[in-house]
Motif scaffolding. Structure first.
Motif, short mmCIF file in Angstrom:
data_model
loop_
_atom_site.label_atom_id
_atom_site.label_comp_id
_atom_site.label_asym_id
_atom_site.label_seq_id
_atom_site.Cartn_x
_atom_site.Cartn_y
_atom_site.Cartn_z
N LYS A 1 47.07 38.26 46.82
CA LYS A 1 45.78 38.94 47.03
C LYS A 1 46.00 40.44 47.25
CE LYS A 1 43.96 36.94 50.47
NZ LYS A 1 43.07 36.50 51.55
N SER B 1 48.60 35.11 50.28
CA SER B 1 48.16 36.39 50.87
C SER B 1 48.80 37.57 50.15
CB SER B 1 48.48 36.43 52.37
OG SER B 1 49.87 36.34 52.59
N ASP C 1 49.57 30.40 54.54
CA ASP C 1 48.56 31.39 54.93
C ASP C 1 47.21 31.05 54.31
OD1 ASP C 1 49.04 32.49 52.22
OD2 ASP C 1 50.79 33.44 53.11
N ASP C 2 46.87 31.69 53.20
CA ASP C 2 45.55 31.51 52.59
C ASP C 2 45.55 30.34 51.61
OD1 ASP C 2 44.78 33.81 53.95
OD2 ASP C 2 45.42 35.10 52.30
#
Length: 340
Positions: free
Chosen positions: A219, A216, A165-166
């Motif tokens: 976060k 993600s 993802d991130d």
């Protein structure tokens, strides 16, 4: 018979920094970067503004690089440029200029993958820095990428793990934004972390199989944690900023190191190099260095100026491609996403 020197002009314009460098073989003669401050007020890079700023900066930056290297353009052997990945408008400014200049001078054009350049920056001839030998593992960590790469040769690189993802750089910057720190926030998290207790606030590490990463969930956990603590005490961030940053940074470092340990065990390769903008982080650099005595690894940490986006790293790939005669025609296209 003495082989003549190869002079490469390199151009990097993948995001918001306009950069040009001149290399003589594998040695950097100049490495000039023009930063774009305009994005700070928006809390992130605005693509349209970035491409316009590149158009303003590219001629003076290239002139400065040639002047600092003390060579004229007629001495150049080839021009290397970033083909991708990156912001399309920004990439087009660099590639268009490189194509035009190579055509005007009648010299070869060389396209470079930006992520390959972050890894191969370790082969720049720099006093006091040793070069890795093949094969080695590379951890590329930036605002847009988090990858573990097996490097068997200059042009034989294989991704064996990446984020689902991130990217890690985004995790740092978004965490900084949650804390109310200005953009770019990653370096500020690092700064405050050096003064705090890394074990003050434990965050759960994501469970991702194999060598892949995920940031993600982390976060989100940080966001909910800060919201809860601020509801209990409005001054929580200000009173605990050092410990919060240290805890966030420690968690991210542990996530990265856990995967690298697995990669070393699975491949049997104990040479590890880091690259990309986040490799400027002091905590990551120190932790990786400690593995030399802790696990017997051989680690390679680049100079700070070769961690963030710069043209010297484009130039070293350009030099290796020049030796291999890997040239492009003017039909080569820039790509926002490019095959690794």
């Amino acid at each position: 018979m003495q082989i003549p020197n190869v002079y490469i002009l390199a151009i990097e314009s993948s995001c918001d920094d306009t950069a040009a460098a001149v290399l003589c073989n594998d040695k950097v003669l100049s490495n000039v970067v023009a930063n774009q401050q305009i994005h700070n007020q928006y809390g992130g890079v605005v693509p349209e503004l970035a491409s316009r700023a590149h158009q303003q900066n590219i001629v003076p930056v290239i002139e400065a690089a040639l002047k600092k290297a003390n060579i004229n353009k007629e001495q150049l052997s080839a021009i290397a440029f970033t083909q991708g990945p990156g912001l399309m408008g920004s990439l087009l400014v660099g590639s268009s200029f490189a194509k035009s200049m190579a055509l005007a001078l009648g010299i070869p054009l060389i396209a470079v993958n930006h992520m390959h350049a972050h890894i191969l920056a370790h082969f720049i001839d720099e006093e006091g820095y040793s070069k890795p030998t093949f094969p080695f593992l590379a951890l590329t960590i930036s605002g847009g990428h988090t990858q573990i790469v097996r490097v068997d040769d200059f042009f034989d690189l294989t991704i064996i793990g990446e984020t689902t993802d991130d990217a890690v750089g985004e995790a740092f910057d978004k965490s900084a934004k949650i804390l109310g720190l200005p953009y770019p926030g990653g370096p500020l998290v690092d700064k405050y972390a050096q003064l705090g207790n890394p074990k003050a606030f434990p965050f759960t590490k994501p469970k991702v199989p194999g060598l892949d990463f995920s940031f993600s969930g982390l976060k989100t956990a940080i966001l909910y944690f800060i919201q809860k603590k601020k509801a209990e005490d409005p001054g929580f961030i200000e009173e605990n900023i050092n410990d919060i940053c240290a805890s966030i940074q420690n968690t991210i470092i542990e996530i990265l190191m856990d995967k690298i340990k697995i990669a070393v065990k699975e491949t049997g390769i104990n040479q590890v190099a880091i690259g990309g903008g986040v490799s400027a982080n002091s905590g990551i650099r120190n932790t990786l260095k400690e593995t030399e005595t802790k696990y017997g690894w051989k680690t390679y940490i680049p100079k700070f100026e070769y961690t963030t986006d710069n043209a010297a790293m484009i130039g070293i790939v350009g030099y290796q491609k020049f030796l291999a005669q890997r040239f492009e025609t003017a039909e080569v296209v820039s790509k926002a996403r490019i095959e690794f």
